[in-house]
Design an enzyme around this catalytic site. Sequence first.
Site, mmCIF file in Angstrom:
data_model
loop_
_atom_site.group_PDB
_atom_site.id
_atom_site.type_symbol
_atom_site.label_atom_id
_atom_site.label_comp_id
_atom_site.label_asym_id
_atom_site.label_seq_id
_atom_site.Cartn_x
_atom_site.Cartn_y
_atom_site.Cartn_z
ATOM 1 N N LYS A 18 0.773 -1.006 0.015
ATOM 2 C CA LYS A 18 0.007 -0.492 0.094
ATOM 3 C C LYS A 18 0.895 1.148 -0.119
ATOM 4 O O LYS A 18 2.375 0.974 -0.095
ATOM 5 C CB LYS A 18 -0.923 -0.095 1.422
ATOM 6 C CG LYS A 18 -1.715 -1.472 0.689
ATOM 7 C CD LYS A 18 -2.845 -1.079 -0.029
ATOM 8 C CE LYS A 18 -3.661 -2.176 -0.040
ATOM 9 N NZ LYS A 18 -3.883 -3.625 0.435
HETATM 10 C C1 LIG Z 1 -5.205 -4.479 0.773
HETATM 11 C C2 LIG Z 1 -6.952 -4.009 0.387
HETATM 12 C C3 LIG Z 1 -7.541 -4.746 1.383
HETATM 13 C C4 LIG Z 1 -6.717 -5.729 2.612
HETATM 14 O O1 LIG Z 1 -6.470 -5.105 2.994
HETATM 15 P P1 LIG Z 1 -5.318 -5.788 4.369
HETATM 16 O O2 LIG Z 1 -4.488 -4.922 5.680
HETATM 17 O O3 LIG Z 1 -4.607 -6.666 3.897
HETATM 18 O O4 LIG Z 1 -6.518 -6.233 5.155
HETATM 19 C C5 LIG Z 1 -9.249 -4.643 1.789
HETATM 20 N N1 LIG Z 1 -9.219 -3.984 0.369
HETATM 21 C C6 LIG Z 1 -8.546 -3.707 -0.872
HETATM 22 C C7 LIG Z 1 -9.881 -2.823 -1.619
HETATM 23 C C8 LIG Z 1 -7.536 -3.866 -0.485
HETATM 24 O O5 LIG Z 1 -6.778 -3.185 -1.827
#
Ligand SMILES: *Cc1c(COP(=O)(O)O)cnc(C)c1O
Length: 375
Positions: free
Chosen positions: A177
Site C-alpha cells: 500500500k
Molecule cells: C489491501 C486491500 C484490502 C485488505 O487489506 P489488509 O490490510 O491486507 O487486510 C482490502 N480492500 C482493498 C481494496 C485492498 O486493496
Amino acid sequence: MLLVAQPELGDAEKRALCETIDSGWITMGARVRRFEENFAARHGAADAVAVGSCTAALHLILAALDIGPGDEVVVPSLTFVATANSVLYVGATPVFADITALDHPILSIADVEAKITPRTRAVILVHFAGRLADRQAWQDLAARHGVHLVEDAAHVIGIEGVGTYGAAAAFSFYGNKNMTTAEGGMILSRSPELLERTRRLRGHGMTSGTFERLNARTADYDVTMLGFNYRMDELRAAIGLVQLERLDSWNARRRVLRDAYAAALARDCPEILMPFMDDGASAHHIMPVLLPKGLSRKTVSIFLREAGVQTTVHYPPVHHLSFYLDRFPGVSLPITEEFCDREITLPLHPAMEITDVATVVTALSKAIQLQGALT
Ligand SMILES: *Cc1c(COP(=O)(O)O)cnc(C)c1O
C-alpha cells in the site's frame, strides 16, 4: 525486475524498531496511541482506531453498525476479496454492483441504487486505484435510501476528503500500500460512539486495555460485547509513525510518475485505455490500464516479464472467484467483467524513475505490436 509495488523502508524504520524493542513495551502502548492521533490529524479527524489489518477494520465497522444476518450490504466486485468477506463475517449478505464505466472504474451509483432493497443497510465504497469517489453524489444516495456509507480506503491514504464520506473508513498498511506497517490497518470515523465501539471490539470487548490498567493500578475489567483480537502492536505503530511523515512526498512522487505514464502511453500506446483521465483527486495507488479488446493479457505479461517488468491484475472479479460463484451464482456485471478481462497493472511506486516509466511503455508498445502482427 521492476516491481508493480515496492515498500520504502530504511534506516529511520530500523531505528524506530530498535527503540521500541529497547523500551520493553511491545504492544498497545504509547506508540499505537500516537500513531492513531497522528493518522487522525493527518486526515482532519479527531481520532482513529489502529487495528491489525484493513480486513479487521472493515469487519469491526460492520459489527459496530450492528449489521448482521438478514441484512444486505452492496459492494463492488472490482475489489480485493476482503471487501466482500467482511460482509460475510458479520453474517450479512454481500450484493455485488457494477462499476460506472471502463474509464471510470468506480462503483456505479445507478447500479447500486438498482440493487438497494428494504434489507440494504450499507454500501461499501472502494476508492479504486486511489481515486476518490464523488463524495456529494454518494452522500445524496445514502441519505435518499437511509443506508450507511463505509469507505474501503485501502488504496487511498493521505488525500483530503477520505474518511469523511459516511459512517467510517477502513485503511490498510499492507506491504504493497502507499504506506506500510507490514500488516496493519486503521479506522477513521467522525462518530465518537462508533469509534469507541470499534475500539472496544478490537480488544475482546474489554472495558480497559493492559496499558490503561498499568496506569490505573487496577486489575479490574469487564467484557460487555463479543469482541476480537484485532490489536496493533508497538513495532508496527513505530514503523507507521515514520512512514506517515513521508507519505506526502511519496504520494506526490506517484502523481509525477502517473503523469509521465499518461504522456508516454498517449504517444507510444494509443490503443491502451487509461482510466481516470479526468484527473480527480487520487493517491495513485496503482497504475491500471486496459489492453485492446481481444489481445492476450497472458502473452503481454510474459513479454513484459522478459523485458524485466512485473505486471499484475486488479482484480479477478470477486463474483467470479470459486467461493463466491458457488454461493452467489448468476451474478452479471458486464462492465466489471470487461474491465477485469482487459486490465493489466503496470509498476508504480515512489522508488521508480521517469526512465523506468519509459522502459515499461516501450516494452508494452512492443508487446502490443508483436501480438498485432501475429493475429
Ligand atoms: C489491501 C486491500 C484490502 C485488505 O487489506 P489488509 O490490510 O491486507 O487486510 C482490502 N480492500 C482493498 C481494496 C485492498 O486493496
